[in-house]
Design a protein around this motif. Structure first.
Motif, PDB file in Angstrom:
ATOM      1  N   LYS A   1      75.394 -48.881   8.521  1.00  0.00           N
ATOM      2  CA  LYS A   1      76.359 -48.141   9.075  1.00  0.00           C
ATOM      3  C   LYS A   1      76.757 -46.820   8.919  1.00  0.00           C
ATOM      4  N   GLU A   2      76.403 -45.746   9.529  1.00  0.00           N
ATOM      5  CA  GLU A   2      77.201 -44.362   9.745  1.00  0.00           C
ATOM      6  C   GLU A   2      77.739 -43.344  10.723  1.00  0.00           C
ATOM      7  N   TYR A   3      78.808 -42.386  10.653  1.00  0.00           N
ATOM      8  CA  TYR A   3      79.269 -41.858  11.423  1.00  0.00           C
ATOM      9  C   TYR A   3      79.473 -40.925  11.473  1.00  0.00           C
ATOM     10  N   GLY A   4      78.877 -40.044  12.606  1.00  0.00           N
ATOM     11  CA  GLY A   4      79.074 -38.368  12.364  1.00  0.00           C
ATOM     12  C   GLY A   4      80.405 -37.869  12.977  1.00  0.00           C
ATOM     13  N   VAL A   5      81.005 -36.741  13.244  1.00  0.00           N
ATOM     14  CA  VAL A   5      81.548 -35.995  13.902  1.00  0.00           C
ATOM     15  C   VAL A   5      81.483 -36.767  15.005  1.00  0.00           C
ATOM     16  N   LEU A   6      82.670 -36.331  15.862  1.00  0.00           N
ATOM     17  CA  LEU A   6      82.562 -36.591  17.449  1.00  0.00           C
ATOM     18  C   LEU A   6      81.885 -35.241  17.755  1.00  0.00           C
ATOM     19  N   SER A   7      81.161 -35.385  19.092  1.00  0.00           N
ATOM     20  CA  SER A   7      80.917 -33.912  19.710  1.00  0.00           C
ATOM     21  C   SER A   7      80.834 -34.104  21.372  1.00  0.00           C
ATOM     22  N   SER A   8      80.304 -32.394  22.005  1.00  0.00           N
ATOM     23  CA  SER A   8      80.395 -32.750  23.260  1.00  0.00           C
ATOM     24  C   SER A   8      79.533 -30.951  23.389  1.00  0.00           C
ATOM     25  N   GLY A   9      78.410 -31.111  23.390  1.00  0.00           N
ATOM     26  CA  GLY A   9      77.386 -30.789  23.581  1.00  0.00           C
ATOM     27  C   GLY A   9      76.857 -30.131  22.314  1.00  0.00           C
ATOM     28  N   PRO A  10      77.563 -28.565  21.948  1.00  0.00           N
ATOM     29  CA  PRO A  10      77.275 -27.897  20.361  1.00  0.00           C
ATOM     30  C   PRO A  10      78.106 -27.834  19.428  1.00  0.00           C
ATOM     31  N   HIS A  11      79.294 -28.534  20.044  1.00  0.00           N
ATOM     32  CA  HIS A  11      81.141 -28.711  19.558  1.00  0.00           C
ATOM     33  C   HIS A  11      81.374 -29.668  19.623  1.00  0.00           C
TER      34      HIS A  11
END
Length: 201
Positions: free
Chosen positions: A138-148
């Motif tokens: 598994k890999e995890y990306g940076v949390l986001s809210s919409g485009p941010h």
């Protein structure tokens, strides 16, 4: 590997409050900045001059020490063969319902107003940052809210030559019981392998 980017609503709300409280006004230095649609929310406090920029840290971390890290390597900036960047991982920790990665970045070339955006190749959006769980594929990306994205702003976070600057990014909490991750900063660089994960919850 499967990208995982889910987290609790409470953690997202807490991060949004943190980022909005710390967001600086956009800064400019006469060079082209990335398109506004690709720019993440600002988090780190930034100064306009080299002296101010060199002294900045990340939230809760002032004057980052490039020698006080758990992993360290020097890389060539993507697309800039004459420029080298020292990258240190200060910590990787689960706290307050999210996983926080703290980096210490030190540009080793001459310059007085160097953005994180430039340090990481001039096309950095944050999507390159990954935490990789090899054992569970598994890999995890940076949390986001919409485009941010929930990370320090790579444009307003800046420093001077040979002067370290702190950089934060927030990821989901691991879905599995793991105690280390491989950390990918840029796919053209070797990953930091087996970075220990601490839990402070």
């Amino acid at each position: 590997m499967t990208l995982r980017s889910t987290t609790t609503v409470g953690a997202i709300a807490a991060l949004m409050l943190l980022l909005s409280a710390c967001a600086p006004e956009p800064a400019t230095d006469g060079r082209d900045d990335p398109p506004a649609a690709d720019a993440p929310t600002a988090e780190a406090e930034a100064g306009d001059g080299a002296e101010d920029a060199g002294a900045q840290g990340v939230v809760g971390v002032d004057f980052p020490d490039p020698d006080d890290v758990i992993a360290d390597a020097t890389f060539t900036v993507p697309g800039e063969p004459g420029q080298e960047l020292r990258v240190g991982i200060e910590s990787l920790a689960v706290r307050d319902g999210v996983t926080e990665l703290r980096l210490v970045l030190t540009p080793l070339w001459t310059g007085s107003d160097i953005r994180v955006y430039d340090m990481l190749g001039g096309a950095f959006t944050g999507s390159n940052l990954k935490l990789v769980d090899i054992a569970n594929l598994k890999e995890y990306g940076v949390l986001s809210s919409g485009p941010h994205l929930f990370m320090s702003d790579p444009v307003t976070t800046r420093t001077a030559s040979q002067t370290p600057v702190g950089f934060q990014a927030f990821f989901p909490t691991p879905e599995d019981d793991v105690d280390a991750f491989d950390v990918v900063i840029d796919p053209s660089w070797p990953s930091f392998q087996g970075v220990p994960l601490t839990r402070e919850d």
